[in-house]
Design an enzyme around this catalytic site. Structure first.
Site, short mmCIF file in Angstrom:
data_model
loop_
_atom_site.label_atom_id
_atom_site.label_comp_id
_atom_site.label_asym_id
_atom_site.label_seq_id
_atom_site.Cartn_x
_atom_site.Cartn_y
_atom_site.Cartn_z
N HIS A 80 -0.42 -19.37 -0.87
CA HIS A 80 0.56 -18.35 -1.28
C HIS A 80 1.83 -18.50 -0.48
O HIS A 80 1.81 -18.63 0.73
CB HIS A 80 -0.01 -16.94 -1.08
CG HIS A 80 0.98 -15.86 -1.40
ND1 HIS A 80 1.23 -15.46 -2.70
CD2 HIS A 80 1.81 -15.13 -0.62
CE1 HIS A 80 2.16 -14.52 -2.69
NE2 HIS A 80 2.53 -14.31 -1.44
N ASP A 159 -1.93 -1.87 -6.05
CA ASP A 159 -0.72 -2.45 -5.45
C ASP A 159 0.46 -2.33 -6.38
O ASP A 159 1.58 -2.06 -5.95
CB ASP A 159 -0.97 -3.92 -5.09
CG ASP A 159 0.30 -4.59 -4.61
OD1 ASP A 159 0.85 -4.13 -3.59
OD2 ASP A 159 0.76 -5.55 -5.26
N ARG A 166 7.30 2.17 -3.85
CA ARG A 166 8.02 1.67 -2.68
C ARG A 166 9.43 1.24 -3.06
O ARG A 166 10.40 1.43 -2.33
CB ARG A 166 7.27 0.50 -2.05
CG ARG A 166 6.00 0.91 -1.28
CD ARG A 166 5.14 -0.31 -0.99
NE ARG A 166 5.87 -1.32 -0.25
CZ ARG A 166 5.58 -2.62 -0.26
NH1 ARG A 166 4.58 -3.07 -1.01
NH2 ARG A 166 6.29 -3.47 0.45
N SER A 181 0.08 -5.57 0.53
CA SER A 181 0.42 -5.88 -0.86
C SER A 181 0.08 -7.32 -1.19
O SER A 181 -0.58 -7.61 -2.19
CB SER A 181 1.91 -5.62 -1.09
OG SER A 181 2.30 -6.03 -2.38
N LYS A 185 -4.03 -8.88 -3.30
CA LYS A 185 -4.16 -9.77 -4.46
C LYS A 185 -4.90 -11.05 -4.10
O LYS A 185 -5.67 -11.59 -4.89
CB LYS A 185 -2.78 -10.07 -5.04
CG LYS A 185 -2.08 -8.84 -5.63
CD LYS A 185 -0.82 -9.18 -6.34
CE LYS A 185 0.33 -9.50 -5.41
NZ LYS A 185 0.87 -8.33 -4.73
#
Length: 441
Positions: A80, A159, A166, A181, A185
């Site tokens: 990621h 999320d 947010r 967050s 995932k």
């Protein structure tokens, strides 16, 4: 809920049960948005400790579907990036790792704002299908060792709700909320090993190294706390990672790297670093040297390129692009952006470069916006390079000639030239594992 808000407002730490109560209420509507907004603001000012962050992440991951990858042989590994410009590493590192015997499981999102999305890039390949079911995803990884698909709407849905709040309550810039967050995932996606690429610089969410280190350490601790082998690299984003910025144009550059071209490019170097860490995190090889040798062989032999072709074909795409990336095409309207003066490239506002690509049609301002897969730009200027007056800074591509002038203005404002050479930042600042931050020597 009032007691939970008051407790955090006064600096107390929230228990796992209190966080679970909150997230359950977010999901079933029992906690109204105004109370969640109040708690988010209390968290923004008071922060979360590492135990709270880990617990919150677990509750968010459990709020929807959780992918079970126990049927996939070996240790499935995910990669990621925290978001960058010209960052096509997934399409290079994924096939490299799969060609070396790893199992790469990647659920990606779409681009928004100045950063690109892997799914948008993949969909620039004719016929490419990214909406795989979980069963299709697992079967493909088991068969060829690699799948990249879009994220399910039911993956960590809490999320999505929190992020939307947010965004409109000025609480996005909270380390604990950012880390939870991202990692919620990743946990829900089911990978047993996770490698994070935390970007630092003008095109990154984290502009300062200290902030990026803190985020990387928090995410690594979350992963380790949930039994996932997790490590993070901190890489520079003070200029686009690759020369291509867009969708089809980035895929073409990634294919060229796998073809053995761009041997000294930053894109290739970071992709190999990530692939090495993915192999280590997944336990495919026992040490870094073994990983490097395997990756060099997979690249030189063409096996990594073939693996990308296997994935494209498995997902319905035109695998002929791995031999002829020019099939992906470019916008019909083209403009070379020239430097008005000479000098050394001392700074590149990478966020503005991403914005220039967005103006050409390669990005989105809102999630529902359509993108032009053929739009984008090819950077010619790099940090530290000496340019003569009138030399090309970048080449722009669009489907509508009217889009070229605004993008040109954005690009010209992004590049700073000076008379004397400026120091070029390191490509990789270091890495984070369970023992902490290790600066690159």
């Amino acid at each position: 809920m009032v007691e939970i808000i008051e407790k955090k407002r006064n600096g107390g730490r929230l228990t796992r049960e209190e966080l679970a109560f909150w997230i359950e209420g977010v999901m079933d509507g029992g906690v109204p948005d105004y109370q969640t907004s109040a708690l988010l603001m209390a968290i923004y000012f008071r922060g979360l400790d590492m135990e709270e962050i880990t617990d919150l992440t677990g509750e968010m991951a459990a709020s929807g579907d959780q992918v079970d990858l126990s049927m996939v042989p070996g240790i499935p590994v995910d990669k990621h990036s925290t978001g960058g410009v010209g960052d096509t590493t997934t399409l290079i590192a994924g096939p490299l790792v799969a060609a070396c015997g790893g199992r790469v499981v990647k659920m990606s999102g779409r681009g928004l704002g100045h950063t690109g999305g892997t799914i948008d890039k993949l969909e620039a390949i004719p016929g490419m299908r990214t909406g795989l079911t979980i069963d299709q995803f697992i079967a493909q990884v088991s068969r060829i060792g690699l799948a990249v698909a879009g994220q399910s709407a039911q993956l960590a849905p809490a999320d999505k709700i929190l992020y939307a709040l947010r965004d409109v309550t000025a609480t996005t810039d909270s380390l604990g909320l950012i880390a939870s967050s991202i990692m919620s995932k990743k946990l829900a996606s089911g990978a047993k090993a996770i490698v994070l690429d935390v970007k630092v610089g003008s095109g990154a969410f984290m502009k300062e190294l200290d902030d990026a280190i803190a985020l990387a350490q928090a995410m690594v601790k979350i992963g380790q706390g949930h039994g996932r082998s997790t490590r993070a690299l901190l890489t520079n984003m003070d200029q686009p990672l690759g020369r291509a910025v867009g969708n089809a144009i980035e895929v073409a550059e990634g294919i060229e790297v796998l073809q053995g071209k761009h041997a000294e490019s930053d894109l290739r170097k970071v992709s190999l670093m990530l692939a090495e860490n993915m192999l280590l995190a997944a336990g495919v090889y026992p040490d870094a040297q073994s990983c490097k040798r395997a990756l060099d062989e997979a690249l030189a032999s063409g096996r990594a390129l073939e693996k990308l072709g296997e994935m494209i074909a498995a997902q319905g795409g035109d695998a002929r692009v791995i031999q002829r990336p020019e099939r992906l095409g470019q916008g019909a309207c083209r403009l070379d952006v020239k430097s008005a003066s000479g000098g050394y490239v001392s700074a590149i506002d990478t966020q503005r470069i991403g914005h220039a690509a967005l103006l050409l049609g390669a990005g989105r301002r809102k999630k529902e916006d359509a993108i032009d897969p053929m739009a984008g730009l090819l950077m010619r200027a790099r940090l530290g390079q000496k340019l003569a007056p009138g030399e090309t800074l970048a080449t722009l591509f669009a489907s509508d000639e009217a889009l070229l002038a605004p993008a040109q203005a954005a690009l010209l404002s992004a590049v700073t030239l000076r008379e004397s050479p400026a120091q070029v930042p390191p490509l990789c600042y270091g890495w984070v594992d369970e023992s902490g931050f290790h600066p690159t020597k």
